[in-house]
Design an enzyme around this catalytic site. Structure first.
Site, PDB file in Angstrom:
ATOM      1  N   SER A 219      54.885  96.099  58.562  1.00 18.63           N
ATOM      2  CA  SER A 219      54.900  95.400  59.847  1.00 18.63           C
ATOM      3  C   SER A 219      53.758  95.936  60.693  1.00 18.63           C
ATOM      4  O   SER A 219      53.744  97.125  61.034  1.00 18.63           O
ATOM      5  CB  SER A 219      56.251  95.623  60.539  1.00 18.63           C
ATOM      6  OG  SER A 219      56.320  94.940  61.753  1.00 18.63           O
ATOM      7  N   HIS A 320      54.053  90.664  59.750  1.00 17.24           N
ATOM      8  CA  HIS A 320      54.763  91.487  58.777  1.00 17.24           C
ATOM      9  C   HIS A 320      54.794  90.790  57.425  1.00 17.24           C
ATOM     10  O   HIS A 320      54.537  89.595  57.309  1.00 17.24           O
ATOM     11  CB  HIS A 320      56.172  91.877  59.256  1.00 17.24           C
ATOM     12  CG  HIS A 320      57.251  90.869  59.029  1.00 17.24           C
ATOM     13  ND1 HIS A 320      58.269  90.668  59.912  1.00 17.24           N
ATOM     14  CD2 HIS A 320      57.507  90.002  58.013  1.00 17.24           C
ATOM     15  CE1 HIS A 320      59.082  89.740  59.459  1.00 17.24           C
ATOM     16  NE2 HIS A 320      58.645  89.319  58.300  1.00 17.24           N
TER      17      HIS A 320
END
Length: 353
Positions: A219, A320
């Site tokens: 992420s 992400h």
């Protein structure tokens, strides 16, 4: 509006979605696209560990050695470099590399240049720790999400394309529903991490066996081209909340199903920091990752902050990628790493050791 699941990966759904068919997301987001020829990718996290600042030069040299092997014909499609200090005050340099063809990765791995370096007795005596954590998900076993549409990082750089506005985002459960395999499979884990070679407490070479459906999340946040207002938004509002959540998982992950959590800063080959960071989390299951994301105060603060600012993002790039993988498509190996590194902390040591 498109589905996050590409048309060639769509099948009759046997597991229902969390939202109604007429759901409309609150703002636009996009996913990476690849043509049907892409069947499986390889995500390799190749690390060098040291505990003494005096060894930084040696560690950077080892990092450059790894990157140098990428020039061969079977090298990765894309790679980037990171640094972080873990909760045992060890520095960790990592090359994160992506292949679009597992066969090419296999040839690279077995090449004299790579295998000879990794298997050399010098790795046991060079004063550094070394590790490689590799997963190879099929295209139905990972999903992506981007708040931007150009120069995709990570696995997006391998896939090469971008979708139009997608439907499956902005609600709890949307991450799972971007996985093509989620149409028919709950992605349940089986078994536990186990040490199959060596002993983490003694150092040396240690091999850990994984299990089906370990979840891996990357992420990221990039503020390279962000203006003063967006830099302040990230550094003063988002980053403190993010660091609190990531530190919780790093230090307390075992209790919530997180095997390993690293919040890393991107660097260049000389170790200079870049204006980019990302989290790398290995979880015992996608379900455990979801439960933490939906219920833990540290992540709820991250999530609500993102929702508040998402529509106004211009140059601050947030994204992400999340994957699961089969146990047979995982590789976790460590050489002289401290026993809290990566999968070592939670791996059961058998009678062989």
């Amino acid at each position: 509006m498109e589905s996050a699941i590409d048309t060639h990966l769509t099948c009759p759904r046997t597991l229902s979605r969390r939202v109604p068919d007429d759901y409309q997301p609150p703002f636009p987001m996009w996913v990476a696209r690849a043509d049907a020829s892409l069947q499986q990718v390889v995500m390799a996290y190749l690390g060098v560990q040291y505990d003494d600042e005096a060894r930084r030069g040696d560690a950077l040299a080892a990092l450059r050695t790894i990157v140098g092997t990428f020039d061969a014909e079977d090298g990765p499609v894309h790679h980037d470099l990171t640094h972080h200090v873990d909760n045992r005050d060890h520095h960790n340099l990592m090359v994160v590399a992506y292949w679009a063809d597992p066969a090419a990765y296999g040839r690279w791995l077995r090449s004299d240049e790579v295998a000879g370096w990794w298997e050399s007795d010098e790795r046991l005596h060079d004063g550094l720790g070394h590790f490689r954590e590799v997963v190879a998900p099929r295209v139905d076993q990972f999903e992506t999400l981007y708040a931007f549409q150009e120069q995709l990082p990570g696995v997006g750089a391998v896939m090469g394309g971008i979708s139009g506005d997608i439907n499956e985002h902005g609600y709890w459960g949307s991450m799972r529903e971007r996985f093509p395999i989620s149409q028919t499979d709950w992605m349940q884990p089986n078994g536990a991490l186990s040490v199959v070679e060596g002993d983490p407490a003694k150092g040396g070479r240690v091999v850990v066996r994984g299990h089906d459906n370990i979840a891996l999340i990357r992420s990221g946040q990039e503020w390279i081209e962000a203006g003063e207002e967006e830099r302040s938004l990230y550094l003063d509002e988002i980053l403190p909340t993010l660091e609190a959540g990531m530190d919780f998982l790093r230090d307390n992950g075992e209790a919530v199903g997180c095997y390993s959590n690293r919040f890393v800063r991107s660097i260049d080959l000389d170790g200079n920091e870049l204006d980019e960071s990302y989290n790398i989390g290995h979880w015992s299951s996608l379900d455990k990752l979801e439960r933490w994301a939906e219920s833990h105060p540290t992540h709820l603060r991250i999530f609500t902050t993102f929702f508040r600012v998402a529509e106004g993002l211009d140059k601050l790039r947030l994204y992400h990628e999340v994957s699961v993988s089969s146990g047979s498509e995982q590789l976790f190996e460590y050489v002289n790493c401290h026993p809290g590194t990566g999968m070592l902390r939670d791996a059961r040591v058998g009678s062989h050791a």
